[in-house]
Design a protein around this motif. Structure first.
Motif, short mmCIF file in Angstrom:
data_model
loop_
_atom_site.label_atom_id
_atom_site.label_comp_id
_atom_site.label_asym_id
_atom_site.label_seq_id
_atom_site.Cartn_x
_atom_site.Cartn_y
_atom_site.Cartn_z
N LYS A 96 0.83 -1.21 0.00
CA LYS A 96 0.00 0.00 0.00
C LYS A 96 0.86 1.26 0.00
O LYS A 96 0.59 2.22 -0.73
CB LYS A 96 -0.92 0.01 1.23
CG LYS A 96 -2.15 -0.87 1.09
CD LYS A 96 -3.13 -0.59 2.22
CE LYS A 96 -4.44 -1.34 2.00
NZ LYS A 96 -5.42 -1.03 3.06
N TYR A 107 0.72 4.15 -2.98
CA TYR A 107 0.39 5.56 -2.75
C TYR A 107 1.55 6.46 -3.19
O TYR A 107 1.35 7.49 -3.83
CB TYR A 107 0.08 5.80 -1.28
CG TYR A 107 -1.23 5.23 -0.81
CD1 TYR A 107 -2.43 5.60 -1.43
CD2 TYR A 107 -1.30 4.35 0.27
CE1 TYR A 107 -3.65 5.08 -1.00
CE2 TYR A 107 -2.52 3.83 0.71
CZ TYR A 107 -3.68 4.20 0.08
OH TYR A 107 -4.88 3.69 0.50
N SER A 130 -7.62 11.21 -4.36
CA SER A 130 -8.36 11.32 -3.10
C SER A 130 -9.40 10.22 -2.99
O SER A 130 -9.59 9.62 -1.92
CB SER A 130 -9.05 12.69 -3.00
OG SER A 130 -8.09 13.74 -3.03
N TYR A 131 -10.08 9.94 -4.10
CA TYR A 131 -11.09 8.86 -4.09
C TYR A 131 -10.42 7.51 -3.86
O TYR A 131 -10.95 6.65 -3.14
CB TYR A 131 -11.85 8.84 -5.41
CG TYR A 131 -12.81 7.68 -5.51
CD1 TYR A 131 -14.01 7.67 -4.79
CD2 TYR A 131 -12.51 6.57 -6.31
CE1 TYR A 131 -14.88 6.59 -4.85
CE2 TYR A 131 -13.38 5.48 -6.37
CZ TYR A 131 -14.55 5.50 -5.64
OH TYR A 131 -15.41 4.42 -5.70
N TYR A 132 -9.24 7.32 -4.45
CA TYR A 132 -8.50 6.06 -4.27
C TYR A 132 -8.14 5.87 -2.79
O TYR A 132 -8.25 4.76 -2.26
CB TYR A 132 -7.24 6.09 -5.13
CG TYR A 132 -6.41 4.83 -5.03
CD1 TYR A 132 -6.80 3.66 -5.67
CD2 TYR A 132 -5.24 4.82 -4.27
CE1 TYR A 132 -6.04 2.50 -5.57
CE2 TYR A 132 -4.47 3.66 -4.17
CZ TYR A 132 -4.88 2.51 -4.82
OH TYR A 132 -4.14 1.36 -4.71
N TYR A 182 -9.78 7.19 -0.21
CA TYR A 182 -11.03 6.92 0.51
C TYR A 182 -11.50 5.48 0.31
O TYR A 182 -11.93 4.81 1.27
CB TYR A 182 -12.12 7.88 0.03
CG TYR A 182 -13.48 7.61 0.63
CD1 TYR A 182 -13.76 7.99 1.94
CD2 TYR A 182 -14.47 6.95 -0.11
CE1 TYR A 182 -15.00 7.71 2.51
CE2 TYR A 182 -15.71 6.68 0.45
CZ TYR A 182 -15.97 7.06 1.76
OH TYR A 182 -17.19 6.79 2.31
N LYS A 183 -11.39 5.01 -0.90
CA LYS A 183 -11.83 3.65 -1.20
C LYS A 183 -11.03 2.62 -0.41
O LYS A 183 -11.58 1.63 0.09
CB LYS A 183 -11.69 3.40 -2.70
CG LYS A 183 -12.17 2.02 -3.13
CD LYS A 183 -12.01 1.84 -4.64
CE LYS A 183 -12.45 0.44 -5.06
NZ LYS A 183 -12.27 0.22 -6.53
N ASN A 184 -9.72 2.83 -0.28
CA ASN A 184 -8.85 1.87 0.38
C ASN A 184 -8.81 2.03 1.90
O ASN A 184 -8.51 1.08 2.62
CB ASN A 184 -7.42 1.97 -0.17
CG ASN A 184 -7.28 1.35 -1.55
OD1 ASN A 184 -7.10 0.15 -1.68
ND2 ASN A 184 -7.41 2.18 -2.57
N GLU A 185 -9.09 3.24 2.40
CA GLU A 185 -9.00 3.49 3.84
C GLU A 185 -10.35 3.91 4.41
O GLU A 185 -10.43 4.59 5.44
CB GLU A 185 -7.96 4.60 4.10
CG GLU A 185 -6.62 4.39 3.43
CD GLU A 185 -5.91 3.14 3.88
OE1 GLU A 185 -6.14 2.71 5.04
OE2 GLU A 185 -5.13 2.57 3.10
N LYS A 186 -11.42 3.51 3.75
CA LYS A 186 -12.77 3.95 4.11
C LYS A 186 -13.12 3.64 5.56
O LYS A 186 -13.67 4.48 6.27
CB LYS A 186 -13.77 3.28 3.17
CG LYS A 186 -15.22 3.69 3.40
CD LYS A 186 -16.13 3.01 2.38
CE LYS A 186 -17.58 3.41 2.61
NZ LYS A 186 -18.48 2.76 1.61
N GLU A 187 -12.77 2.47 6.02
CA GLU A 187 -13.14 2.05 7.37
C GLU A 187 -12.53 2.96 8.43
O GLU A 187 -13.23 3.41 9.35
CB GLU A 187 -12.68 0.60 7.59
CG GLU A 187 -13.10 0.04 8.95
CD GLU A 187 -12.67 -1.41 9.12
OE1 GLU A 187 -12.71 -1.89 10.27
OE2 GLU A 187 -12.29 -2.05 8.12
#
Length: 490
Positions: free
Chosen positions: A436, A440, A472-474, A476-481
């Motif tokens: 990860k 990034y 930014s969306y990427y 959020y998608k990967n760290e949403k929790e």
């Protein structure tokens, strides 16, 4: 999560203490570049670069040693007292010797004796507040620390504005008046260093009660242990000074004397745009070092370090992309004089280099926790060797000027980051989420470089803005929790 939240809170406060002074300094960049030609700004940069090395020598690793032994020793007053007495007397010794030989020092460095005198006193006052500031951090008093740091820079800022912008107008308006007796024409360098001296003196005065406490004592055995722990930090600090500031000195020595100082001035002004990453990196470092030491005894410490490093990389990657995309907007706000814009090509490289240095800070915790700070000295020495050799090759052999210095900086910090990671895997394993982290990092650097160095994309900002939204969306998608948890806790 509670430990992470406490770290976030302290880092935020330390960040304010870092960001506000830097914002004030940014204002000064505009003032200095508006009122000074590149040659004069270059001279100031070179003088400040020399001072960095003396700052490191006068602290001789005692700041980091203080944190280590403050958390390690039961008798914390003993650590405070011993380190204070040590710094005090070594500073007095430096002051006496430097003032005695200031003329020789001025000749050796090819700097005006008057400016050397200013520098000596600035260095002395700054050294005397090292332990008081460290004590505030160790006691987790970030608000008081922040107020004092901001006050120092505010004094420096206001004096710069008055001496460089207001005083000349007052003197010219009434040549026989009161203010004209204080004004010296073509004294911009002197006024900058006089402002620095007054700010350092002001901060020292605020900390003077620290030195008038009763029952100071000196533990020789503890002092020897602190020196043994801290001396590698001294050499690492000198190596860091080489990596961070020697390029300005080398450019002044290796470029054509007719244009060298002007080139250093342009390089330094555009270098400041990269300091947005320095703000983030510095705030993180100030909060993370005491936190890492305080968590060292916990069984889940390695996992905590890994998690913190991952989110540092995530946030830093986003900052990198945003600053590079809008670098041309920042330059208009920060460096208004277009004669300095010739060095804008270095901006992405300096931001990436400082990001690598921040990651190295996280990766380097392992050798501090196992009391092997000598390893940090070795790694920094390797970085310094890369800095020197790459600067020589790129500036002298390939005639790349300040672009060569920027490339050398990114190579040095990148190498240090990689070396620390691989050594740490053996000595103090930390479960980093490398897949990860690298994703990034690679994505942000690639998008940033495309948006900046492809002229057609740079001029419209469309690609850059889309890149920021997509990245930014990427995240959020990967760290949403985790992101949702943080939002709910608020």
């Amino acid at each position: 999560m509670s430990s992470n939240r406490r770290l976030f809170k302290q880092t935020l406060i330390y960040g304010i203490a870092t960001v506000l002074p830097r914002v004030m300094s940014f204002l000064l960049v505009g003032l200095h570049t508006d009122l000074m030609p590149k040659v004069v700004y270059g001279e100031i940069t070179i003088l400040l670069a020399y001072m960095i090395f003396f700052n490191v020598i006068l602290s001789y690793g005692m700041e980091t040693a203080f944190f280590r032994f403050y958390h390690k020793q039961e008798n914390k007053k003993e650590v405070i007292s011993t380190s204070t007495v040590s710094i005090f007397w070594t500073t007095i010794l430096f002051l006496c010797v430097a003032l005695l030989f200031q003329k020789s020092l001025a000749g050796l460095l090819n700097i005006d004796k008057e400016y050397i005198n200013y520098a000596i006193w600035i260095l002395a006052f700054d050294a005397l507040v090292i332990i008081p500031f460290s004590k505030l951090r160790a006691e987790q008093r970030p608000i008081r620390y922040s107020v004092l740091k901001i006050s120092n820079v505010l004094v420096y800022l206001l004096l710069n504005v008055f001496l460089l912008a207001i005083l000349p107008n007052l003197a010219h308006a009434n040549p026989q008046g009161f203010w004209s007796s204080f004004y010296v024409a073509d004294y911009q360098i002197g006024y900058v260093f006089l402002s620095n001296l007054m700010a350092s003196l002001f901060t020292f005065v605020l900390f003077m009660p620290h030195y008038f406490q009763p029952n100071w004592f000196f533990n020789t055995d503890l002092w020897k242990k602190m020196l043994h722990y801290g001396w590698p930090i001294l050499f690492a600090g000198l190596a860091f000074g080489i990596n961070e500031h020697l390029d300005k000195i080398l450019l002044s020595e290796w470029l054509d004397p007719a244009t060298a100082k002007a080139a250093v001035g342009a390089y330094s002004a555009c270098y400041k745009i990269g300091l947005f990453m320095v703000l983030f990196r510095t705030a993180y470092t100030l909060g993370i070092e005491p936190f890492f030491f305080s968590q060292a005894g916990n069984t889940n410490a390695p996992q905590t370090y890994a998690t913190i490093t991952k989110y540092f990389v995530i946030l830093g990657s986003l900052i990198l992309l945003v600053v590079v995309v809008f670098a041309d907007v920042v330059k208009i706000l920060l460096v208004r004089d277009q004669q300095y814009w010739e060095a804008m090509s270095i901006v992405p490289l300096i931001i990436i280099a400082n990001f690598f240095l921040g990651i190295y800070t996280s990766l380097s915790v392992w050798y501090k926790l196992i009391d092997k700070t000598i390893i940090g000295a070795y790694i920094s020495a390797i970085g310094a060797i890369i800095t020197l050799s790459m600067n020589y090759i790129l500036i002298v052999k390939f005639e790349m000027s300040y672009l060569g210095s920027a490339i050398a900086t990114i190579c040095a910090y990148g190498s240090m980051m990689v070396i620390s990671y691989y050594l740490g895997k053996e000595k103090y394993p930390i479960p980093f989420e490398m897949k990860k982290i690298l994703t990034y990092l690679f994505a942000s650097i690639t998008l940033a470089c495309i948006s900046f160095y492809v002229t057609e994309l740079r001029e419209t900002f469309v690609f850059g803005i889309l890149a920021i939204i997509g990245f930014s969306y990427y995240i959020y998608k990967n760290e949403k929790e985790v992101i949702l948890k943080l939002i709910k806790r608020k």
